[in-house]
Design an enzyme around this catalytic site. Structure first.
Site, PDB file in Angstrom:
ATOM      1  N   TYR A  61      15.092  24.964 -26.576  1.00  0.00           N
ATOM      2  CA  TYR A  61      16.358  25.192 -25.871  1.00  0.00           C
ATOM      3  C   TYR A  61      17.000  26.456 -26.436  1.00  0.00           C
ATOM      4  O   TYR A  61      17.532  26.452 -27.552  1.00  0.00           O
ATOM      5  CB  TYR A  61      17.304  24.009 -26.040  1.00  0.00           C
ATOM      6  CG  TYR A  61      16.884  22.740 -25.330  1.00  0.00           C
ATOM      7  CD1 TYR A  61      15.886  22.730 -24.379  1.00  0.00           C
ATOM      8  CD2 TYR A  61      17.511  21.525 -25.633  1.00  0.00           C
ATOM      9  CE1 TYR A  61      15.510  21.559 -23.732  1.00  0.00           C
ATOM     10  CE2 TYR A  61      17.139  20.346 -24.986  1.00  0.00           C
ATOM     11  CZ  TYR A  61      16.140  20.372 -24.054  1.00  0.00           C
ATOM     12  OH  TYR A  61      15.766  19.211 -23.417  1.00  0.00           O
ATOM     13  N   GLY A 212      23.224  17.157 -10.194  1.00  0.00           N
ATOM     14  CA  GLY A 212      24.515  17.413  -9.551  1.00  0.00           C
ATOM     15  C   GLY A 212      24.667  16.826  -8.170  1.00  0.00           C
ATOM     16  O   GLY A 212      25.784  16.778  -7.633  1.00  0.00           O
TER      17      GLY A 212
END
Length: 323
Positions: A61, A212
């Site tokens: 990440y 989302g």
């Protein structure tokens, strides 16, 4: 604030919070700009203060940036945190270009993770996925050796098949399976989830709002720079029809006095005592809302409505979860 319940991570695993904190979006990854470092650290510490002890990160990440953040946040309070780390992903130029799961690479990766996190032992260590480039037995066997060395406590796996899960567990007991799971992504219910339950493996469920889609805030068409545009689910007529499906969730949320996001998290939480919603947060302002979701209960009729309306396959188009 809702009291955070604890759950055993698998039949023989440690007690962890029933909700986990996904730290990825605190760093600039997948087109996300990340968050101010001070706010990110404060968010992790506020989560620990609230009783959330499961922190999820990955060594790839933002090229270790995320692990450094987590390390700063847990400094001086190591015993408050259960650290889950994914490894194996190779990122170049901001793009995922493959996996490196060779034993020699794993032994290299973990040393960098331990330094960045500022700890001696990683609680849960797991390949981010498997691609058959290296035998499962070699990957899991290498992590088992790291347990003997004291560098790892428990072995996890992520984004794999039921057959791969069985093979991995035959090499060394697997404590946790990390996998995408939501009202919109239920394909794992037919095989992978039953296998995890049969083997006594805890489930860490991410993407509870389906990138989302289930937040109730998404509108068609998406902005041109939205990363979701890469996936068929969020394109053209698929997105329009999928958003129509989400109206049912929005109406139920309004009737119950919550947000669609809270109901999406609550639905995952309601799927079993062995399943943990892993919720991405990068601001303290979201903590109360997400923790509150863990106290939401559904009537049998409400669950039936959601399960029927969002039956497997009801949402059109795939994402990376349907690789």
């Amino acid at each position: 604030m809702t009291t955070i319940a604890k759950m055993p991570l698998g039949n023989n695993g440690p007690l962890v919070s029933k909700i986990g904190l996904g730290c990825m979006r605190m760093s600039p990854v997948w087109g996300n700009p990340g968050t101010d470092e001070t706010e990110s650290i404060a968010t992790i510490q506020a989560a620990l203060d609230s009783g959330i002890n499961f922190l999820n990160t990955g060594d790839f990440y933002a090229s270790g940036h995320n692990e450094l953040l987590v390390g700063k946040a847990i400094k001086g309070r190591r015993d408050d945190a259960f650290i889950s780390v994914k490894f194996g992903g190779i990122i170049y130029g901001g793009q995922f270009i493959g996996l490196d799961l060779r034993p020699i690479a794993i032994k290299n990766f973990i040393n960098y993770s331990l330094i960045r996190l500022g700890i001696d032992t990683i609680d849960l260590y797991q390949p981010c996925r498997l691609d058959n480039s290296v035998p499962i037995e070699d990957v899991i066997g290498t992590i088992a050796d790291l347990i003997k060395e004291g560098k790892v406590r428990h072995i996890g796996v992520s984004e794999i098949t039921a057959d791969q899960l069985r093979r991995a567990n035959s090499v060394h007991p697997i404590t946790a399976l990390e996998i995408g799971y939501s009202l919109a992504d239920r394909q794992i219910e037919s095989d992978l989830l039953p296998t995890a339950k049969e083997l006594g493996i805890g489930v860490v469920a991410f993407a509870n709002t389906a990138e989302g889609l289930l937040t109730g805030d998404m509108k068609a068409p998406l902005p041109a720079n939205a990363y979701q545009n890469h996936f068929p689910r969020f394109q053209g007529e698929n997105l329009k029809k999928n958003l129509e499906k989400v109206e049912v969730l929005k109406q139920m949320a309004k009737q119950k006095g919550y947000t669609p996001t809270q109901l999406a998290i609550a639905w995952v939480n309601a799927q079993g005592d062995h399943i943990m919603p892993l919720v991405s947060m990068n601001r303290r302002a979201r903590l109360t809302e997400n923790v509150q979701a863990m106290g939401i209960e559904f009537t049998p009729d409400e669950l039936n409505t959601l399960n029927t309306h969002f039956s497997p396959g009801a949402i059109l188009g795939g994402t990376y979860l349907q690789r």
